[in-house]
Design a protein around this motif. Sequence first.
Motif, mmCIF file in Angstrom:
data_model
loop_
_atom_site.group_PDB
_atom_site.id
_atom_site.type_symbol
_atom_site.label_atom_id
_atom_site.label_comp_id
_atom_site.label_asym_id
_atom_site.label_seq_id
_atom_site.Cartn_x
_atom_site.Cartn_y
_atom_site.Cartn_z
ATOM 1 N N GLY A 33 0.807 -1.231 0.000
ATOM 2 C CA GLY A 33 0.000 0.000 0.000
ATOM 3 C C GLY A 33 0.831 1.267 0.000
ATOM 4 N N GLN A 61 -2.994 0.097 -7.433
ATOM 5 C CA GLN A 61 -2.851 0.903 -8.652
ATOM 6 C C GLN A 61 -1.357 1.197 -8.792
ATOM 7 N N LYS A 64 0.359 4.615 -8.697
ATOM 8 C CA LYS A 64 0.540 5.331 -7.431
ATOM 9 C C LYS A 64 1.887 4.978 -6.793
ATOM 10 N N LEU A 89 -5.069 -6.375 -2.584
ATOM 11 C CA LEU A 89 -5.191 -7.282 -1.439
ATOM 12 C C LEU A 89 -6.604 -7.812 -1.247
ATOM 13 N N SER A 90 -7.575 -7.182 -1.922
ATOM 14 C CA SER A 90 -8.945 -7.667 -1.759
ATOM 15 C C SER A 90 -9.262 -8.796 -2.740
ATOM 16 N N ASN A 115 1.017 -2.726 5.417
ATOM 17 C CA ASN A 115 0.547 -1.356 5.689
ATOM 18 C C ASN A 115 -0.757 -0.997 4.986
ATOM 19 N N VAL A 162 0.101 -3.408 10.440
ATOM 20 C CA VAL A 162 -0.378 -2.085 10.839
ATOM 21 C C VAL A 162 -1.841 -2.201 11.272
ATOM 22 N N GLN A 254 -8.910 8.751 4.914
ATOM 23 C CA GLN A 254 -10.170 9.397 5.343
ATOM 24 C C GLN A 254 -11.046 9.799 4.159
HETATM 25 N N1 LIG Z 1 -3.961 7.666 8.686
HETATM 26 C C1 LIG Z 1 -4.386 7.330 9.898
HETATM 27 O O1 LIG Z 1 -4.855 8.166 10.681
HETATM 28 C C2 LIG Z 1 -4.307 5.903 10.345
HETATM 29 C C3 LIG Z 1 -4.677 5.601 11.656
HETATM 30 C C4 LIG Z 1 -4.614 4.282 12.084
HETATM 31 C C5 LIG Z 1 -4.180 3.299 11.217
HETATM 32 N N2 LIG Z 1 -3.842 3.620 9.940
HETATM 33 C C6 LIG Z 1 -3.415 2.547 9.046
HETATM 34 O O2 LIG Z 1 -2.237 2.903 8.376
HETATM 35 C C7 LIG Z 1 -2.167 2.224 7.120
HETATM 36 C C8 LIG Z 1 -1.814 3.206 6.029
HETATM 37 O O3 LIG Z 1 -2.882 4.110 5.895
HETATM 38 P P1 LIG Z 1 -2.716 5.587 5.324
HETATM 39 O O4 LIG Z 1 -3.193 6.512 6.363
HETATM 40 O O5 LIG Z 1 -1.379 5.759 4.729
HETATM 41 O O6 LIG Z 1 -3.844 5.582 4.184
HETATM 42 P P2 LIG Z 1 -3.709 5.702 2.594
HETATM 43 O O7 LIG Z 1 -2.922 6.882 2.240
HETATM 44 O O8 LIG Z 1 -5.093 5.588 2.072
HETATM 45 O O9 LIG Z 1 -2.871 4.421 2.235
HETATM 46 C C9 LIG Z 1 -3.465 3.158 2.241
HETATM 47 C C10 LIG Z 1 -2.900 2.379 1.101
HETATM 48 O O10 LIG Z 1 -3.577 1.124 1.052
HETATM 49 C C11 LIG Z 1 -3.960 0.911 -0.294
HETATM 50 N N3 LIG Z 1 -5.086 0.016 -0.456
HETATM 51 C C12 LIG Z 1 -6.381 0.215 -0.170
HETATM 52 N N4 LIG Z 1 -7.110 -0.837 -0.576
HETATM 53 C C13 LIG Z 1 -6.248 -1.717 -1.148
HETATM 54 C C14 LIG Z 1 -6.386 -2.967 -1.775
HETATM 55 N N5 LIG Z 1 -7.572 -3.555 -1.938
HETATM 56 N N6 LIG Z 1 -5.283 -3.589 -2.227
HETATM 57 C C15 LIG Z 1 -4.081 -3.011 -2.099
HETATM 58 N N7 LIG Z 1 -3.874 -1.818 -1.542
HETATM 59 C C16 LIG Z 1 -4.957 -1.177 -1.065
HETATM 60 C C17 LIG Z 1 -4.296 2.290 -0.827
HETATM 61 O O11 LIG Z 1 -4.338 2.280 -2.235
HETATM 62 P P3 LIG Z 1 -5.370 3.224 -3.022
HETATM 63 O O12 LIG Z 1 -4.838 4.603 -2.887
HETATM 64 O O13 LIG Z 1 -5.347 2.684 -4.400
HETATM 65 O O14 LIG Z 1 -6.691 3.074 -2.346
HETATM 66 C C18 LIG Z 1 -3.127 3.059 -0.254
HETATM 67 O O15 LIG Z 1 -1.987 2.888 -1.047
HETATM 68 C C19 LIG Z 1 -3.524 1.552 6.933
HETATM 69 O O16 LIG Z 1 -3.429 0.194 7.286
HETATM 70 C C20 LIG Z 1 -4.410 2.267 7.930
HETATM 71 O O17 LIG Z 1 -5.491 1.495 8.374
HETATM 72 C C21 LIG Z 1 -3.878 4.900 9.492
#
Ligand SMILES: NC(=O)c1ccc[n+]([C@@H]2O[C@H](COP(=O)([O-])OP(=O)(O)OC[C@H]3O[C@@H](n4cnc5c(N)ncnc54)[C@H](OP(=O)(O)O)[C@@H]3O)[C@@H](O)[C@H]2O)c1
Length: 328
Positions: A33, A61, A64, A89-90, A115, A162, A254
């Motif tokens: 991710g 994607q 990205k 991953l889905s 992640n 994560v 978000q």
């Molecule tokens: N940001 C926060 O406040 C926060 C808090 C607690 C935990 N987390 C955790 O931290 C991790 C990273 O999150 P982030 O904040 O960096 O969010 P993010 O910028 O949305 O990054 C998440 C990544 O996961 C990818 N992803 C989503 N669905 C996917 C799929 N089906 N297959 C493969 N990749 C997929 C997204 O790709 P696309 O862009 O293509 O969707 C993106 O590259 C996540 O596990 C999240 O739950 C974040």
Amino acid sequence: MTSRQDFDKSTTSEEVVAAFSNYNAGTTILITGVSPNGLGAAMAMALASEHPAQLIFTARQIAKADEVVNVIKTNMKDPPPIMSLEMDLSSFESVREATKRLVEQKITINTLINNAGVMALPHRTLSVDGHEMHFATNFLGHWLFTNLISSNIAQGGRIVNVTSGGYMICPIRFHDIDWEGVEALPQEEQPDFAAAKSLGIGSLTSPGDYNGMLAYLHSNAASMLLSVGLTKRLQSQGISTLSAAPGVVITELQRHIGSFRNATMEYKTATQGAASLLVAALDPALQSRSGAYINDCQLTEIISSHVQDEQVANRLWAVANKMTNCNF
Ligand SMILES: NC(=O)c1ccc[n+]([C@@H]2O[C@H](COP(=O)([O-])OP(=O)(O)OC[C@H]3O[C@@H](n4cnc5c(N)ncnc54)[C@H](OP(=O)(O)O)[C@@H]3O)[C@@H](O)[C@H]2O)c1
């Protein structure tokens, strides 16, 4: 204890990677991710500066991940080799295809950071394989990938799952894992509605109702249990698995809850959020702490027995085996 008791919620990823540069240099690190402005990118950029042998980014994607690769290559004098790999991953098929490519190339991974994640889909959505999308992406896809690739993880390697600081709110719904709407969930599988409300998720009353934020927190509990299951199976090979939460960072995560803000929450920058994940990935003092949880760059007590229970972890493992038609 971590090696760096002075690290805290304000520590940056660059500080963590610099502190543990001896353990980063010469290793292969795979992050799932990786996309612009996310925590995956924040980790990637910090790691790239301390001479890993290779970085591998996965993304659903690929453009990205390639954007992050380009930023690193443009801004860094001597960037490490970076491979980007498409993996949704889905989708079991996509995970199997990506793993096949890594196995064919005989890649040895020192550090795997699970992640990728999706949060708060407003309507119950099913993956191509028919499972609730948060569970399918955040847990099941990582469960399958980690198991398929586990023989390519080096002895003494590290896995980071994560999760989020809300892992304790929604226990695994064994009676309704795909959120089909079973009202009569046993008490021990029902969400903690009061805690959900205090997190700003809103007033929820019915255990059967789909709620995107709860479905996300459900997958976070599953990620914690993945660490328990992997510890049981891989610790004897010297591979440690830790769970880590970044805190709250405004990223693409978000995207489905544009107005979500909770006045009681402290926000971090991406490099600060990613720092906890990197402590979990790199601190040598944590090699003997498989199963532990890192928050604000320090070992943090896990306050839910549900997500540490080996019987629950085994039950979830069996569910994952059945869903994926595997026998790990
Ligand atoms: N940001 C926060 O406040 C926060 C808090 C607690 C935990 N987390 C955790 O931290 C991790 C990273 O999150 P982030 O904040 O960096 O969010 P993010 O910028 O949305 O990054 C998440 C990544 O996961 C990818 N992803 C989503 N669905 C996917 C799929 N089906 N297959 C493969 N990749 C997929 C997204 O790709 P696309 O862009 O293509 O969707 C993106 O590259 C996540 O596990 C999240 O739950 C974040």
